[in-house]
Design a protein around this motif. Structure first.
Motif, PDB file in Angstrom:
ATOM      1  N   GLU A   1      -1.340   0.446 -29.817  1.00 51.05           N
ATOM      2  CA  GLU A   1      -1.415   1.907 -29.818  1.00 51.05           C
ATOM      3  C   GLU A   1      -0.047   2.556 -29.603  1.00 51.05           C
ATOM      4  OE1 GLU A   1      -4.408   3.059 -27.005  1.00 51.05           O
ATOM      5  OE2 GLU A   1      -5.773   1.484 -27.706  1.00 51.05           O
TER       6      GLU A   1
ATOM      7  N   LYS B   1      -4.025  -5.542 -26.122  1.00 49.25           N
ATOM      8  CA  LYS B   1      -4.592  -4.757 -27.228  1.00 49.25           C
ATOM      9  C   LYS B   1      -3.989  -3.353 -27.278  1.00 49.25           C
ATOM     10  CE  LYS B   1      -8.970  -7.240 -27.498  1.00 49.25           C
ATOM     11  NZ  LYS B   1     -10.417  -7.224 -27.212  1.00 49.25           N
ATOM     12  N   GLU B   2      -3.709  -2.793 -26.095  1.00 52.46           N
ATOM     13  CA  GLU B   2      -3.144  -1.441 -26.034  1.00 52.46           C
ATOM     14  C   GLU B   2      -1.734  -1.373 -26.616  1.00 52.46           C
ATOM     15  OE1 GLU B   2      -3.551  -0.327 -21.948  1.00 52.46           O
ATOM     16  OE2 GLU B   2      -5.648   0.268 -22.188  1.00 52.46           O
TER      17      GLU B   2
ATOM     18  N   LYS C   1      -6.887  -6.495 -22.407  1.00 49.20           N
ATOM     19  CA  LYS C   1      -6.921  -5.047 -22.605  1.00 49.20           C
ATOM     20  C   LYS C   1      -5.506  -4.488 -22.746  1.00 49.20           C
ATOM     21  CE  LYS C   1      -8.832  -0.826 -20.535  1.00 49.20           C
ATOM     22  NZ  LYS C   1      -7.606  -0.048 -20.371  1.00 49.20           N
TER      23      LYS C   1
END
Length: 195
Positions: free
Chosen positions: A12, A8-9, A5
């Motif tokens: 952003e 993946k962030e 997680k």
């Protein structure tokens, strides 16, 4: 070894300029997550990826960590440390790359870097290259000014050759710990060489 997680962030963080990744013991899933996140970093200027897996039987970690499907458009500086089967295809498409440092990679050739239009500094440290001959081909490395090669433990190359019309802007060559038994050939093809 962080969570998928969190990896993946990273994708952003659209204003991220610099990132260093240590991939020791990275799982295949985490490597894949990083490879999906990294190309989203459109403003990334500096990427440093290292692993401690230097031996052939565990050499795939760095390859998996930098297996991006597309180039990083703003990348200017790239450092890769660890065993690498070959230079990833996307690297040759990063037209803004100015500096590349490779360490422990044990590559067989550098052809994938020769066409980079803005590469100024190339440093090959601690057995980054493992080939008997290192050849700078004709019309390759158009803006390269600084080249360092540093090999340890008696590894190759035994010969460095500069073909005609290669590296026309080369100013500095630094060769350390290399046993160049057949020497440096074609140095007269480097009109701007100073050091």
């Amino acid at each position: 070894r962080t969570s998928q997680k969190a990896i993946k962030e990273l994708g952003e963080l659209t204003q991220l300029r610099k990132i260093a990744v240590k991939g020791r013991g990275a799982s295949k899933k985490n490597c894949r997550a990083f490879c999906e996140a990294a190309p989203k970093l459109s403003t990334l200027r500096s990427l440093n990826v290292s692993t401690k897996e230097f031996y052939p039987e565990i050499a795939e970690v760095l390859d998996r960590l930098v297996d991006f499907t597309s180039p990083l458009p703003s990348l200017e500086r790239l450092k890769l440390k660890g065993r690498l089967q070959k230079i990833p295809a996307w690297v040759g498409k990063c037209e803004k790359l100015v500096e590349i440092d490779l360490t422990y990679c044990q590559l067989k050739e550098l052809e994938a870097l020769a066409e980079l239009p803005n590469l100024v500094r190339l440093r090959l440290k601690k057995n980054a290259i493992n080939a008997e001959k290192l050849v700078f081909r004709e019309h390759g490395f158009p803006k390269l000014r600084i080249f360092l090669i540093q090999n340890r433990y008696g590894m190759a190359p035994r010969e460095v050759t500069f073909e005609q019309s290669t590296s026309p802007n080369m100013e500095t060559i630094d060769i350390e710990f290399c046993s160049l038994t057949t020497g440096i050939n074609g140095i007269n093809h480097l009109p701007k060489l100073k050091n």
